[in-house]
Structure formats: structure tokens, C-alpha cells
Design a protein around this motif. Structure first.
Motif, mmCIF file in Angstrom:
data_model
loop_
_atom_site.group_PDB
_atom_site.id
_atom_site.type_symbol
_atom_site.label_atom_id
_atom_site.label_comp_id
_atom_site.label_asym_id
_atom_site.label_seq_id
_atom_site.Cartn_x
_atom_site.Cartn_y
_atom_site.Cartn_z
ATOM 1 N N SER A 87 0.802 -1.358 0.496
ATOM 2 C CA SER A 87 -0.196 0.459 -0.165
ATOM 3 C C SER A 87 0.628 1.601 -0.320
ATOM 4 C CB SER A 87 -1.369 -0.120 1.249
ATOM 5 O OG SER A 87 -0.333 0.131 2.503
ATOM 6 N N PRO A 88 2.224 1.401 0.891
ATOM 7 C CA PRO A 88 2.432 2.881 0.713
ATOM 8 C C PRO A 88 3.263 2.705 -0.524
ATOM 9 C CG PRO A 88 3.747 0.960 2.597
ATOM 10 C CD PRO A 88 2.541 -0.173 2.278
ATOM 11 N N PHE A 89 3.231 1.919 -2.240
ATOM 12 C CA PHE A 89 4.076 2.236 -2.891
ATOM 13 C C PHE A 89 3.038 1.799 -4.594
ATOM 14 C CE2 PHE A 89 6.854 -0.753 -0.247
ATOM 15 C CZ PHE A 89 7.365 0.097 0.546
ATOM 16 N N LEU A 90 2.140 2.463 -3.466
ATOM 17 C CA LEU A 90 0.459 1.924 -5.145
ATOM 18 C C LEU A 90 0.994 3.511 -5.685
ATOM 19 C CD1 LEU A 90 -1.841 -0.211 -3.407
ATOM 20 C CD2 LEU A 90 -0.079 -0.835 -5.691
ATOM 21 N N LYS A 91 1.053 3.859 -6.931
ATOM 22 C CA LYS A 91 -0.098 5.089 -7.718
ATOM 23 C C LYS A 91 -0.666 5.261 -7.594
ATOM 24 C CE LYS A 91 1.046 4.832 -11.790
ATOM 25 N NZ LYS A 91 1.579 4.894 -13.394
ATOM 26 N N LYS A 92 -0.887 6.680 -7.128
ATOM 27 C CA LYS A 92 -2.439 6.936 -7.127
ATOM 28 C C LYS A 92 -3.268 6.820 -8.008
ATOM 29 C CE LYS A 92 -5.012 11.879 -6.427
ATOM 30 N NZ LYS A 92 -4.453 12.749 -6.518
ATOM 31 N N GLY A 93 -4.657 5.902 -8.259
ATOM 32 C CA GLY A 93 -5.574 5.632 -9.082
ATOM 33 C C GLY A 93 -5.445 3.765 -9.789
ATOM 34 N N ARG A 111 -9.010 -4.336 2.100
ATOM 35 C CA ARG A 111 -9.754 -3.068 2.358
ATOM 36 C C ARG A 111 -9.161 -2.252 3.080
ATOM 37 N NH1 ARG A 111 -15.179 -3.383 -0.400
ATOM 38 N NH2 ARG A 111 -13.758 -3.068 -2.877
ATOM 39 N N PRO A 112 -8.721 -2.465 4.387
ATOM 40 C CA PRO A 112 -8.582 -1.662 5.566
ATOM 41 C C PRO A 112 -7.005 -0.664 5.297
ATOM 42 C CG PRO A 112 -9.138 -3.758 7.252
ATOM 43 C CD PRO A 112 -8.856 -3.972 5.077
ATOM 44 N N PHE A 113 -6.532 -1.140 4.489
ATOM 45 C CA PHE A 113 -4.949 -0.846 3.470
ATOM 46 C C PHE A 113 -5.335 -0.210 2.983
ATOM 47 C CE2 PHE A 113 -4.144 -5.519 6.001
ATOM 48 C CZ PHE A 113 -3.539 -4.720 7.112
ATOM 49 N N PHE A 114 -5.798 0.056 1.896
ATOM 50 C CA PHE A 114 -5.451 1.020 0.716
ATOM 51 C C PHE A 114 -7.196 2.301 1.377
ATOM 52 C CE2 PHE A 114 -5.801 -3.324 -1.995
ATOM 53 C CZ PHE A 114 -4.483 -3.043 -2.003
ATOM 54 N N SER A 115 -6.451 3.159 0.758
ATOM 55 C CA SER A 115 -6.696 4.845 0.793
ATOM 56 C C SER A 115 -7.932 4.314 -0.342
ATOM 57 C CB SER A 115 -5.716 5.786 0.258
ATOM 58 O OG SER A 115 -4.998 5.896 -0.581
ATOM 59 N N CYS A 119 -8.056 1.959 -6.863
ATOM 60 C CA CYS A 119 -9.234 0.941 -7.548
ATOM 61 C C CYS A 119 -9.011 -0.315 -6.668
ATOM 62 C CB CYS A 119 -9.552 1.468 -8.095
ATOM 63 S SG CYS A 119 -11.099 0.401 -8.599
ATOM 64 N N PHE A 120 -9.994 -0.786 -5.381
ATOM 65 C CA PHE A 120 -9.164 -2.450 -5.398
ATOM 66 C C PHE A 120 -10.644 -2.627 -5.791
ATOM 67 C CE2 PHE A 120 -10.432 -6.153 -2.262
ATOM 68 C CZ PHE A 120 -9.246 -6.387 -2.916
ATOM 69 N N ILE A 121 -10.499 -4.030 -6.921
ATOM 70 C CA ILE A 121 -11.920 -4.880 -7.004
ATOM 71 C C ILE A 121 -11.530 -6.220 -6.658
ATOM 72 C CG2 ILE A 121 -13.147 -6.083 -9.513
ATOM 73 C CD1 ILE A 121 -11.661 -2.778 -10.745
ATOM 74 N N PRO A 122 -12.138 -6.771 -6.194
ATOM 75 C CA PRO A 122 -11.961 -8.171 -5.809
ATOM 76 C C PRO A 122 -12.455 -8.716 -7.138
ATOM 77 C CG PRO A 122 -13.286 -7.482 -3.892
ATOM 78 C CD PRO A 122 -13.194 -6.742 -5.259
#
Lengths: 300, 300
Positions: A87-93, A111-115, A119-122
Motif C-alpha cells: 500500500s505505501p508504494f501504490l500509484k494514485k488511481g 480494504r483496511p490497507f487501501f486509501s 481502486c480495489f476490485i476483488p
């Protein structure tokens, strides 16, 4: 098409992850820049040798940092931890999807780890073999197989993911996580549980009879051993994470089995006949639905 | 070879009976004069049209009266009655075999009707498909499959039968009836019972979810539906006639399933992992034994 997706990362290089790499390479040629990572250095080595990723990274952070789309093809038991790590390294969007066999638990853990910027799509490809590891992957694993997405059909990011999955041959279906977990409990998790059990029962038999069980396994038992030889880590995680639905289906199954056991004990031939006739019909429906062969030709 | 066998009768023209006819015709050309009979006129008609017997008889007595070897390929539930019906017409010295899936019950039901002049050799081909009826039979059904004979290896009549079965491609194995019934209970009868149960459980689900179970059946469930679509008459008879061995194996299975259910409820990940790893080994042994594909190449 896929206008914003240029870089893809595949995290977890087992059967599913390596098959995604194979399928992307085959169907998109060099359209994407694809990085890959696995916590196990042996798996990284295999994927490097297979030349199915543009770069196999030594660090998960490097793999995901430029990715527009990330596949988390790791066991559902560790997907939360992996989400936390990236999560700290992910690009915005960035779009993140997973391939786990349970969906409620993955959403709970991830979910708790993503701002809000992620966009998290299971998702869940209904595809696999009894083999595991990157050396077992192949490009057509998802061809003509369902790939379930937990999402809304008007969501632009769902559409992007759908286009990529469709291009690698999958039939994309949308549903909600709760329904997914119930359907999979009866179509996949319970059958595997039963298969693991019966093969376990057989392996507890005395040595003489056990050897003959192996020799004469073609008569029904062999089908179960295929299911029961699937990856133990994956299945442990499935049963720990879809516990409620599996236990519910298991209870129904147990009631039916007890009923059938009674009919056998009483030698109730007419009720046994009725029961065995009824199940034949479901097979016909499956054949009609075009699901009788792995490479079924059914059109969406 | 087969010096005394000139006339063969096949009684019961379902999948097994018609496949015997196909196989004899293919492998022996016109060596034998072969008659066929089925109580069902539709089955007689199909076999007549297939031209796989020299004569399809309207009366069972006519079919068996000159036969040196008789195959009783009828459901085990009626084999005693069939034995009773044919016994007055059998030639002295005739060899009678059957193809039933249970052996203790067949011996119990058949033996009382045969005089000392008749040689009854119970047998069981470990071969079949989920299809039934004479139109489903084919010549290679027994090729590279075991055919179990309940008999002594020095018995001249067993040798004669062995030679014919070997010629149609089967691997003949000798064992006693009690052992046969136990082996089949775990390799065939219990797997089928479980498959019938789980498919039954699924067919009791509400309509919506049931339709999706059918659509998404490729994930494990489909393997069970194939087993659960086998002939209901045959399976009713199996469970009524191999009750003790089936109930014994079922009890062991139930104990194991209860144990696994507890581990899932307690989310005991290390014991679940151990269980799922253990069953993988049985699969490897089956593959080593060459039983992984229906047309396995194993040499006797």
C-alpha cells in the motif's frame, strides 16, 4: 481500450499468477510493461527463465510502484498482509485485483490497507488444475472459463479489468461477495472437502487393501484424488476463510448423507431408486448448459 | 485356446452386455456363435440393428441352450432370478459368469440354482461410463481395464474365461468375493454414494442459486455429477447388495469428515494443512501406478 493501463504487476507466481503472465504475453504481445514478484526466490527464478514478464523484481515495492493494474495471485490467507506491504508504494488511481477463492474474507483483510485513491476490485477466476507452482502455468488456463468480478457494471475501472480478462479468453461475470462465497461453497469448496476426506479415509486403510485401492482406483475414486491433490496451502486458507458458507453446505450434505445411509441400512429400494434418478437430471442440465467439458463453447 | 467354447450367450444388453458383444466381434471375428437376449424388447431391437450378435433371441431359453459360456450382464438385483430362469436349459459343463459390481450377494443369489454340472465363475469388469443402454456400448470398453474373477488360478474353466477376457483387452485379476466387495466399497461404491449425495444436496437449493451451481460447476462439482448420473437401477442394487462393506466404509468416512469439520470450525490451520498435504501423496501413488488416465498403459 485500456487507455490508462500501461504497467501491470503480478504478485504471487504460482499456477494462477504465472498463467496470467503467459496469457497477457500471448494476447497483448508488448502492449503492457509487466513486472512480477513472488516472495519465494525459486518461483522468481522459474518465471525469469520462462521469460513471461518484462521484469521479475527482487522487491515487491519495485514491482508495484509504477503499476496501473496489480494482480494479487497469492493464497487468501496472506492477501491482507501483501496488501499492507504494497500500500505505501501504490500509484494514485492504481487498480488492484486479487484472484482468491473466497471474497468476503479478502475484502475484510485487504480494504483496511487501501486509501480512497486505490481502486480495489476483488475477483476470482474459476480456473485451475491440480498442479501448482509457476512451472504449471499456461496461457489458455482462463480461456472459456468464468472470471467473477465483485463490482458494478458501470464502474469504469471494472470495465477496464473486464476488457483485459475478456481478451485473455475469460467470461466475466459480476456478482456480490456474499453470493460468490455461497456458490463456491457448494460448487467447489464442499466437493474438495469431501474429496480430501474420502482420500484421507482410504489412506488410513491397512497397507494391503490400500495398495489395491490405488490399483483399482479407476472406478470412481480416482476422480476424487485429482481434487484432493490440489495445493494444500490454498485449500487450508479457503476453509479458514469461507467457514460459514462451507459449514452451512456441509450441514445440508450431512443431513442428506444420513438420510441415504438410513435407506441403505433399511434396503429401501424404491426410495434409493428415486434418489439416484433425481441426480441424473442435474447432469443433463449441466450438459445442456455447456459445462460438461473444460473447454466448453458456451457464448455469453 | 478356448478349445471347448464354441457358443457364447450374452444375457442383459445394457452398456456392459453390448460392449461384450462389440468386443467379442472385434477381437474374435467369427470364432464363436454368439446369441444375445434382453428382457426389454427395445434393447433386443437395438442390438439386432447394431448386428453385434449372430442371433438376438426372443426367449432366454433359446439364447442359453447351446451356450458353452454365458455372460449374465444384468443388474445384481435380478441376477438370481435370471439364474433360476436359465438353469433348466443350460448345457452340462456350461460356464456361467456375471459382471455385477457386488460379488458376495451374486454368489448368494445365483449358486442355489446351478447344479454341480454348471461352472459358475463370478466376475466383475472394472469398466463403465456414465451412459447406459445398448446404444452406449463400444468394443474398447474393457481395454486396459481390470476384470476381476472370483476363482482359482489353476481352474481350467477360469483359464478359459481369462483367455477370452484378456483377448478383448482386459487385465484379469483373481481375488475372493469378500475382498472384492471391500475394495469396491471404498474405490467405487462410497465415491458414487458421496457423489449422489452432494448432487442431491445441490438440487435441493433454491432455484436461483441452483442455476448458478450449474453454470459454475466446472470448479469441482462437475466431476461429481458425472458419477451421480450413472444408472440408478445398477446403483440401487449395489447399495442394497453390498450394504455391510459400504456402511463400514461410510462410517470411517463420516468419522473423518466430522474431524475435518471440527478443524474448520476451530480454524486449525496447521492440522488442516497436514491433512491436505497427506492426501496429495495418494494421487502421486496412483499416477505412479499408471492409473491416472482411463487408457493407462500399465503392463500386467
Amino acid at each position: 481500450m485500456n487507455e490508462n493501463i500501461k504497467n501491470i504487476a503480478v504478485i504471487g507466481l504460482g499456477l494462477i499468477g504465472s498463467s496470467i503472465l503467459h496469457a497477457l504475453k500471448l494476447n497483448f504481445k508488448n502492449k503492457f510493461y509487466i513486472t512480477a514478484y513472488d516472495i519465494n526466490s525459486k518461483n522468481r527464478k522459474v518465471v525469469r527463465e520462462l521469460k513471461i514478464a518484462d521484469k521479475v523484481c527482487e522487491k515487491i515495492a519495485v514491482s508495484v510502484q509504477n503499476a496501473d493494474l496489480i494482480f494479487l495471485s497469492v493464497p487468501v490467507g496472506v492477501v491482507g498482509e501483501v496488501a499492507k506491504n504494497i500500500s505505501p508504494f501504490l500509484k494514485k488511481g492504481a487498480i488492484v485485483t486479487d484472484t482468491g477463492s473466497t471474497k468476503l474474507s479478502v475484502i475484510r483483510d485487504v480494504r483496511p490497507f487501501f486509501s480512497k485513491n486505490i481502486c480495489f476490485i476483488p475477483s476470482h477466476p474459476l480456473a485451475g488444475t491440480e498442479h501448482s507452482g509457476p512451472e504449471s502455468g499456461f496461457a489458455s488456463l482462463f480461456k472459456n472459463r468464468y472470471w467473477i468480478i465483485i463490482g458494478e457494471k458501470n464502474d469504469q475501472n471494472v470495465k477496464k479489468l473486464d476488457r483485459i480478462l475478456s481478451k485473455i479468453g475469460a467470461y466475466v461475470e459480476l456478482m456480490d461477495a456474499d453470493y460468490h462465497d455461497r456458490i463456491l461453497a457448494i460448487t467447489s469448496h464442499l466437493p474438495h472437502l469431501i474429496a480430501f476426506t474420502i482420500v484421507g479415509t482410504a489412506s488410513d486403510l491397512e497397507m494391503d487393501i490400500k495398495n489395491d485401492v490405488i490399483r483399482f482406483s479407476a472406478t470412481g475414486f480416482r476422480d476424487f484424488t485429482r481434487l484432493a491433490s490440489s495445493d494444500p496451502t490454498m485449500w487450508r486458507d479457503v476453509f479458514i476463510n469461507n467457514t460459514d458458507s462451507v459449514l452451512e453446505m456441509l450441514q445440508r450434505f450431512n443431513e442428506d448423507l444420513t438420510e441415504l445411509q438410513k435407506l441403505i441400512r433399511k434396503k429401501d429400494s424404491s426410495k434409493l431408486y428415486d434418489f439416484f434418478s433425481r441426480t441424473k437430471r442435474i447432469r443433463s442440465q449441466i450438459i445442456e448448459a455447456g459445462q460438461h467439458e473444460p473447454e466448453y463453447k458456451k457464448k455469453k
